[in-house]
Design an enzyme around this catalytic site. Sequence first.
Site, PDB file in Angstrom:
ATOM      1  N   HIS A  10     -62.373  26.088 -67.402  1.00  0.00           N
ATOM      2  CA  HIS A  10     -61.078  25.640 -66.636  1.00  0.00           C
ATOM      3  C   HIS A  10     -61.463  24.682 -65.338  1.00  0.00           C
ATOM      4  CE1 HIS A  10     -61.730  28.129 -63.072  1.00  0.00           C
ATOM      5  NE2 HIS A  10     -61.891  29.232 -63.840  1.00  0.00           N
ATOM      6  N   GLU A  83     -60.691  36.022 -68.176  1.00  0.00           N
ATOM      7  CA  GLU A  83     -61.791  36.280 -67.410  1.00  0.00           C
ATOM      8  C   GLU A  83     -62.141  37.658 -67.245  1.00  0.00           C
ATOM      9  OE1 GLU A  83     -64.101  35.458 -65.627  1.00  0.00           O
ATOM     10  OE2 GLU A  83     -63.209  34.342 -63.833  1.00  0.00           O
TER      11      GLU A  83
END
Length: 199
Positions: A10, A83
Amino acid sequence: MTTTFFLVRHAVHGLLDRVLVGRSPGVSLSDLGRRQAAALAERLARESLTAVHASPRERAQETAHPIAATTGRPVTIAPDLDEIDVGEWTGRSFDEMSDDPRWQAWNSARASARTPGGESMREVQDRVVRLLGRLSAVHPDGRIAAVSHGDVIRAALLHYLGLGLDAYDRIEVSPAGVSTVVVGPWGAKILSLNERVAA
């Protein structure tokens, strides 16, 4: 038959390098991060993507949506790209944790350490490699953008490179960086590591 994966970290958010945000809600891209996401979309537009998968975190979704828009593919949320669950460290600053012996162990022995109340690096590696294997089977000639997080991507790359998890800091995975991996029944091959397409 091979599947090409573009493993995308990201883009930048405002807490980067200051806070271990983990799975904290509401962490969005900064202005720079949005420009990086646009540059990623432009870069990947020429790759004839067949699918775009992304972590459920806001910062990953905000990175994935411009890629999807330029390729005409929807974003599929993939929990296995999420994550690392860092448990009680979620939302704590790196300065705050610097003297914690558990934090020191995590950063020196990733193959054996575990986040307090969260995941081990081995569990992260198992889930992301399992996902890429499933996607390779479903899309045997596919070209897939997988938008995820730094250590998740590192875990996958270490697996394909045949390196142990303690080597995690030998691979740089920058915000908005792209690593390209080809996976097939014969195994896997790394085509590029941490391609930077935006400042």
